[in-house]
Design a protein around this motif. Structure first.
Motif, PDB file in Angstrom:
ATOM      1  N   SER A  54       0.846  -1.210   0.000  1.00  0.00           N
ATOM      2  CA  SER A  54       0.000   0.000   0.000  1.00  0.00           C
ATOM      3  C   SER A  54       0.872   1.247   0.000  1.00  0.00           C
ATOM      4  O   SER A  54       0.631   2.205  -0.743  1.00  0.00           O
ATOM      5  CB  SER A  54      -0.898   0.037   1.235  1.00  0.00           C
ATOM      6  N   TYR A  55       1.869   1.236   0.828  1.00  0.00           N
ATOM      7  CA  TYR A  55       2.765   2.394   0.979  1.00  0.00           C
ATOM      8  C   TYR A  55       3.582   2.593  -0.295  1.00  0.00           C
ATOM      9  O   TYR A  55       3.695   3.696  -0.819  1.00  0.00           O
ATOM     10  CB  TYR A  55       3.652   2.104   2.179  1.00  0.00           C
ATOM     11  N   ARG A  56       4.126   1.501  -0.778  1.00  0.00           N
ATOM     12  CA  ARG A  56       4.956   1.603  -1.985  1.00  0.00           C
ATOM     13  C   ARG A  56       4.157   2.161  -3.155  1.00  0.00           C
ATOM     14  O   ARG A  56       4.660   2.971  -3.932  1.00  0.00           O
ATOM     15  CB  ARG A  56       5.531   0.237  -2.353  1.00  0.00           C
ATOM     16  N   ALA A  57       2.888   1.743  -3.246  1.00  0.00           N
ATOM     17  CA  ALA A  57       2.062   2.203  -4.380  1.00  0.00           C
ATOM     18  C   ALA A  57       1.861   3.723  -4.322  1.00  0.00           C
ATOM     19  O   ALA A  57       1.866   4.394  -5.350  1.00  0.00           O
ATOM     20  CB  ALA A  57       0.717   1.484  -4.368  1.00  0.00           C
ATOM     21  N   VAL A  58       1.705   4.269  -3.129  1.00  0.00           N
ATOM     22  CA  VAL A  58       1.458   5.710  -3.010  1.00  0.00           C
ATOM     23  C   VAL A  58       2.687   6.497  -3.457  1.00  0.00           C
ATOM     24  O   VAL A  58       2.571   7.553  -4.073  1.00  0.00           O
ATOM     25  CB  VAL A  58       1.059   6.067  -1.556  1.00  0.00           C
ATOM     26  N   PHE A  59       3.875   5.964  -3.168  1.00  0.00           N
ATOM     27  CA  PHE A  59       5.106   6.696  -3.524  1.00  0.00           C
ATOM     28  C   PHE A  59       5.842   6.001  -4.679  1.00  0.00           C
ATOM     29  O   PHE A  59       7.076   6.028  -4.760  1.00  0.00           O
ATOM     30  CB  PHE A  59       6.001   6.832  -2.281  1.00  0.00           C
ATOM     31  N   ALA A  60       5.048   5.374  -5.560  1.00  0.00           N
ATOM     32  CA  ALA A  60       5.615   4.545  -6.631  1.00  0.00           C
ATOM     33  C   ALA A  60       6.613   5.318  -7.491  1.00  0.00           C
ATOM     34  O   ALA A  60       7.624   4.768  -7.924  1.00  0.00           O
ATOM     35  CB  ALA A  60       4.492   3.999  -7.503  1.00  0.00           C
ATOM     36  N   ASP A  61       6.334   6.619  -7.699  1.00  0.00           N
ATOM     37  CA  ASP A  61       7.224   7.383  -8.596  1.00  0.00           C
ATOM     38  C   ASP A  61       8.461   7.910  -7.869  1.00  0.00           C
ATOM     39  O   ASP A  61       9.266   8.623  -8.447  1.00  0.00           O
ATOM     40  CB  ASP A  61       6.451   8.542  -9.234  1.00  0.00           C
ATOM     41  N   ARG A  62       8.615   7.589  -6.574  1.00  0.00           N
ATOM     42  CA  ARG A  62       9.813   8.060  -5.840  1.00  0.00           C
ATOM     43  C   ARG A  62      10.597   6.884  -5.246  1.00  0.00           C
ATOM     44  O   ARG A  62      11.234   7.022  -4.209  1.00  0.00           O
ATOM     45  CB  ARG A  62       9.443   8.964  -4.657  1.00  0.00           C
ATOM     46  N   GLY A  63      10.435   5.711  -5.781  1.00  0.00           N
ATOM     47  CA  GLY A  63      11.162   4.568  -5.239  1.00  0.00           C
ATOM     48  C   GLY A  63      10.509   3.979  -4.001  1.00  0.00           C
ATOM     49  O   GLY A  63      11.148   3.303  -3.196  1.00  0.00           O
ATOM     50  N   GLY A  64       9.211   4.253  -3.839  1.00  0.00           N
ATOM     51  CA  GLY A  64       8.466   3.588  -2.770  1.00  0.00           C
ATOM     52  C   GLY A  64       8.504   4.269  -1.422  1.00  0.00           C
ATOM     53  O   GLY A  64       7.967   3.724  -0.445  1.00  0.00           O
ATOM     54  N   VAL A  65       9.122   5.443  -1.337  1.00  0.00           N
ATOM     55  CA  VAL A  65       9.225   6.149  -0.042  1.00  0.00           C
ATOM     56  C   VAL A  65       9.016   7.659  -0.262  1.00  0.00           C
ATOM     57  O   VAL A  65       9.223   8.146  -1.381  1.00  0.00           O
ATOM     58  CB  VAL A  65      10.602   5.904   0.637  1.00  0.00           C
ATOM     59  N   PRO A  66       8.624   8.395   0.790  1.00  0.00           N
ATOM     60  CA  PRO A  66       8.302   9.815   0.610  1.00  0.00           C
ATOM     61  C   PRO A  66       9.535  10.722   0.582  1.00  0.00           C
ATOM     62  O   PRO A  66       9.770  11.536   1.483  1.00  0.00           O
ATOM     63  CB  PRO A  66       7.414  10.121   1.825  1.00  0.00           C
ATOM     64  N   VAL A  67      10.304  10.580  -0.475  1.00  0.00           N
ATOM     65  CA  VAL A  67      11.512  11.403  -0.660  1.00  0.00           C
ATOM     66  C   VAL A  67      11.118  12.882  -0.639  1.00  0.00           C
ATOM     67  O   VAL A  67      10.135  13.272  -1.264  1.00  0.00           O
ATOM     68  CB  VAL A  67      12.160  11.048  -2.014  1.00  0.00           C
ATOM     69  N   ALA A  68      11.903  13.698   0.056  1.00  0.00           N
ATOM     70  CA  ALA A  68      11.557  15.113   0.203  1.00  0.00           C
ATOM     71  C   ALA A  68      11.545  15.832  -1.134  1.00  0.00           C
ATOM     72  O   ALA A  68      12.464  15.681  -1.944  1.00  0.00           O
ATOM     73  CB  ALA A  68      12.541  15.788   1.156  1.00  0.00           C
ATOM     74  N   ASP A  69      10.483  16.582  -1.368  1.00  0.00           N
ATOM     75  CA  ASP A  69      10.362  17.455  -2.540  1.00  0.00           C
ATOM     76  C   ASP A  69       9.340  18.520  -2.170  1.00  0.00           C
ATOM     77  O   ASP A  69       9.072  18.738  -0.990  1.00  0.00           O
ATOM     78  CB  ASP A  69       9.968  16.648  -3.795  1.00  0.00           C
ATOM     79  N   ALA A  70       8.745  19.183  -3.167  1.00  0.00           N
ATOM     80  CA  ALA A  70       7.810  20.267  -2.843  1.00  0.00           C
ATOM     81  C   ALA A  70       6.571  19.746  -2.107  1.00  0.00           C
ATOM     82  O   ALA A  70       5.909  20.484  -1.391  1.00  0.00           O
ATOM     83  CB  ALA A  70       7.390  20.977  -4.123  1.00  0.00           C
ATOM     84  N   GLN A  71       6.265  18.452  -2.255  1.00  0.00           N
ATOM     85  CA  GLN A  71       5.047  17.920  -1.635  1.00  0.00           C
ATOM     86  C   GLN A  71       5.307  17.087  -0.380  1.00  0.00           C
ATOM     87  O   GLN A  71       4.496  17.070   0.546  1.00  0.00           O
ATOM     88  CB  GLN A  71       4.315  17.035  -2.663  1.00  0.00           C
ATOM     89  N   LEU A  72       6.432  16.394  -0.339  1.00  0.00           N
ATOM     90  CA  LEU A  72       6.675  15.417   0.725  1.00  0.00           C
ATOM     91  C   LEU A  72       7.911  15.797   1.536  1.00  0.00           C
ATOM     92  O   LEU A  72       8.737  16.589   1.084  1.00  0.00           O
ATOM     93  CB  LEU A  72       6.875  14.026   0.116  1.00  0.00           C
ATOM     94  N   ASP A  73       8.033  15.216   2.742  1.00  0.00           N
ATOM     95  CA  ASP A  73       9.239  15.511   3.525  1.00  0.00           C
ATOM     96  C   ASP A  73       9.646  14.348   4.427  1.00  0.00           C
ATOM     97  O   ASP A  73       9.810  14.513   5.634  1.00  0.00           O
ATOM     98  CB  ASP A  73       9.051  16.793   4.346  1.00  0.00           C
ATOM     99  N   GLY A  74       9.797  13.161   3.867  1.00  0.00           N
ATOM    100  CA  GLY A  74      10.408  12.076   4.623  1.00  0.00           C
ATOM    101  C   GLY A  74       9.501  11.475   5.684  1.00  0.00           C
ATOM    102  O   GLY A  74       8.270  11.530   5.585  1.00  0.00           O
ATOM    103  N   CYS A  75      10.126  10.886   6.707  1.00  0.00           N
ATOM    104  CA  CYS A  75       9.428  10.032   7.670  1.00  0.00           C
ATOM    105  C   CYS A  75       9.732  10.462   9.103  1.00  0.00           C
ATOM    106  O   CYS A  75      10.734  11.121   9.365  1.00  0.00           O
ATOM    107  CB  CYS A  75       9.875   8.583   7.494  1.00  0.00           C
ATOM    108  N   TYR A  76       8.890   9.984  10.027  1.00  0.00           N
ATOM    109  CA  TYR A  76       8.990  10.366  11.446  1.00  0.00           C
ATOM    110  C   TYR A  76       9.807   9.309  12.198  1.00  0.00           C
ATOM    111  O   TYR A  76       9.428   8.142  12.227  1.00  0.00           O
ATOM    112  CB  TYR A  76       7.577  10.470  12.011  1.00  0.00           C
ATOM    113  N   VAL A  77      10.891   9.721  12.833  1.00  0.00           N
ATOM    114  CA  VAL A  77      11.753   8.755  13.530  1.00  0.00           C
ATOM    115  C   VAL A  77      11.027   8.091  14.706  1.00  0.00           C
ATOM    116  O   VAL A  77      11.371   6.967  15.094  1.00  0.00           O
ATOM    117  CB  VAL A  77      13.067   9.437  13.990  1.00  0.00           C
ATOM    118  N   ASN A  78      10.008   8.726  15.231  1.00  0.00           N
ATOM    119  CA  ASN A  78       9.245   8.086  16.310  1.00  0.00           C
ATOM    120  C   ASN A  78       8.265   7.041  15.783  1.00  0.00           C
ATOM    121  O   ASN A  78       7.608   6.359  16.578  1.00  0.00           O
ATOM    122  CB  ASN A  78       8.489   9.125  17.139  1.00  0.00           C
TER     123      ASN A  78
END
Ligand code: FAD
Length: 502
Positions: A426-450
């Motif tokens: 499910s997660y990979r499909a949402v970020f399919a165009d970024r290698g499966g993870v929310p790579v930082a760009d104008a829309q996204l900013d990575g993941c929460y260490v907690n």
């Protein structure tokens, strides 16, 4: 002062301490050291170093991954005996033992001094992990993250020569230990040493002014749009409305700074999409603002009904389809949470803007899953969190407007593979165009260490060029590595996603 208690596998209290809240993880240490003061922590760490044992610390046991339960850990520190919440007049700050739970901290701060910290809603979360990773809650749009109120930490560290000592590191830039304080403002738990005490202060030097006061009363509201009434357009509108509302109301001086909402988007096996909102009732026009917010999120969608316990087990909250006004301390306890003995897996993403149409389509497709206890949770972000510069604290995500969290819960170990496969795909499909993870760009900013997720370090699931370290820490990782080299040069404190030596 009680003597340190050393528990082995035969002791009745052992099982409760080595078992994590997430039942996928149970440790097998030879010894559990329940400690009551800093000297006992120093002694236990020295014993681990002397005998070559791998060490870990357990706070509230709420880690999403098995860092504490790693089978290589043979000495587990349990600082639950170090849990006092006191006013330290000498430092002009609240001293909080690292073994305290959030609920105990909220109760003590509010009952004795009328103040609070803007931490998370689950009362059994431990401050040991929560404070070191950021600490977000329903008051964060108004008061920032918990780390924004961290004045000092006491940490037991191991030098290059194997010497073990306790040091206090403060927010004073002139403090020679300042970098160690900074690393504890979002660098994550289990990486630099054993925290024994946190000091919190962000305001005045008296206990009644040192930390923010919670609102005297809040409005609570919870509604559900049943799946049966939501067509494709209605689904898209709900997600789009929620995202665009947050883009427009992210400033800390916005009239909505006192609002925190969660959009709970479970699989179609649950009742429907729910919106759970808390709003500072003492803000001007609070009730009208709350009603306008709910109307904007639901604009163009079939009217919502009451949120019931059938709205998905993990979404359950008492019905509040009409806003209910409650005193803060009661509202805060309603969401306190409990241990249902479940297995779980989680993933996260920070969003600078709402989901794109392609992402919404991927989310919608993933919800065709015959299991009701799985959902995407979108939380309000922004406000005062974003008033802090990304490098001022180790926690770097300072311009997002939403925090997304994928969750799945189940009881039977035989179901592990299927639920892990669901959340991963499910997660990979949402970020399919970024290698499966929310790579930082104008829309996204990575993941929460907690909300740690070991898949971020797995090349099968993170096919981007962005490492897990950058997803969690952004540009702050290089400085975290320098702190690591200085304060834990032998990498005594480590786990699958601890800061690495440079
Ligand atoms: C039900 C639930 C609700 C949550 N809600 C929120 C929320 O609303 N907001 C939010 O921001 N987060 C939330 N979280 C995430 C939570 O902040 C993290 O899971 C946090 O790390 C848990 O801390 P802990 O001490 O309970 O966990 P533990 O599993 O005990 O520890 C987590 C990590 O911190 C380390 N650690 C613990 N104590 C110390 C110490 N004294 N010194 C050094 N390292 C230490 C451990 O070794 C481990 O690596 C939630 C988690 C759960 C399970």
């Amino acid at each position: 002062m009680a003597e340190a208690l050393i528990l082995g596998p035969a002791d009745p209290a052992y099982a409760d301490t080595v078992r994590a809240l997430n039942r996928r993880f149970t440790g097998k240490p030879d010894e559990v050291h329940r400690v009551y003061d800093t000297g006992q922590v120093v002694a236990a760490v020295a014993r681990a170093v002397r005998t070559g044992r791998r060490i870990a610390v357990r706070g509230g046991g709420h880690c999403y991954e098995g860092f504490v339960a790693d089978p290589e850990v043979s000495l587990l520190l349990d600082p639950s005996g170090l849990a006092s919440v006191e006013w330290d007049a000498a430092r002009g700050a609240f001293a909080i033992g690292a073994g305290a739970t959030l609920g105990a901290v909220y109760r003590a701060l509010f009952k004795n001094w009328g103040v609070t910290v803007p931490g998370g809603s689950c009362h059994s979360v431990g401050v040991g992990g929560h404070f070191t990773g950021g600490g977000y809650g329903v008051l964060s749009r108004r008061h920032g993250l918990t780390v924004d109120h961290l004045h000092a930490v006491e940490v037991v560290v191991v030098g290059a020569d194997g010497q073990v000592r306790a040091v206090v590191a403060t927010d004073d830039p002139a403090d020679p230990h300042h970098d160690l304080w900074w690393a504890h403002t979002g660098g994550g738990g289990g990486t630099f040493g054993v925290v024994t005490r946190f000091w919190l202060r962000s305001g005045g030097t008296s206990p009644e002014t040192a930390l923010p006061a919670p609102p005297a009363e809040v409005w609570l509201h919870a509604v559900t749009w049943p799946w049966a009434s939501l067509d494709r357009d209605g689904f898209d509108r709900l997600l789009d409305n929620f995202g665009s509302w947050h883009e427009r109301h992210a400033a800390s001086d916005d009239p909505y700074a006192g609002l925190a909402a969660a959009l709970l988007v479970p699989t179609r096996a649950a009742a429907g999409i729910s919106l759970r909102t808390t709003m500072d009732a003492t803000a001007p026009d609070a009730e009208q603002l709350l009603r306008a917010f709910v109307a904007e999120v639901g604009a163009g969608v079939t009217p919502a009904g009451p949120m019931t316990r059938d709205s998905g087990k993990i979404a359950a909250l008492p019905e509040a389809a009409a806003p209910r006004r409650l005193r803060w301390q009661w509202a805060n306890q309603l969401a306190a949470g409990s241990d249902l003995g479940l297995r779980a897996k989680y993933k996260s993403a920070f969003l600078r803007r709402g989901f794109t149409p392609a992402q919404r389509a991927a989310i919608r497709a993933s919800l065709e899953y015959a299991h009701p206890d799985a959902q995407l949770q979108l939380d309000s972000f922004g406000g005062a969190i974003n008033d802090v510069a990304p490098e001022a604290t180790a926690y770097p995500h300072r311009d997002s407007v939403l925090k997304a969290q994928w969750q799945v819960y189940w009881a039977d170990p035989a179901d592990d593979d299927r639920h892990l496969a669901w959340i991963r795909s499910s997660y990979r499909a949402v970020f399919a165009d970024r290698g499966g993870v929310p790579v930082a760009d104008a829309q996204l900013d990575g993941c929460y260490v907690n909300y740690p997720d070991v898949d971020l370090s797995d090349p099968d699931w993170n096919t981007s060029a962005t490492s897990w370290t950058e997803l969690y820490f952004g540009a702050n990782y290089a400085r975290l590595q320098q702190v690591k080299a200085h304060w834990d040069p032998t990498d005594t404190f480590r786990h699958a996603q601890s800061v690495r030596l440079p």
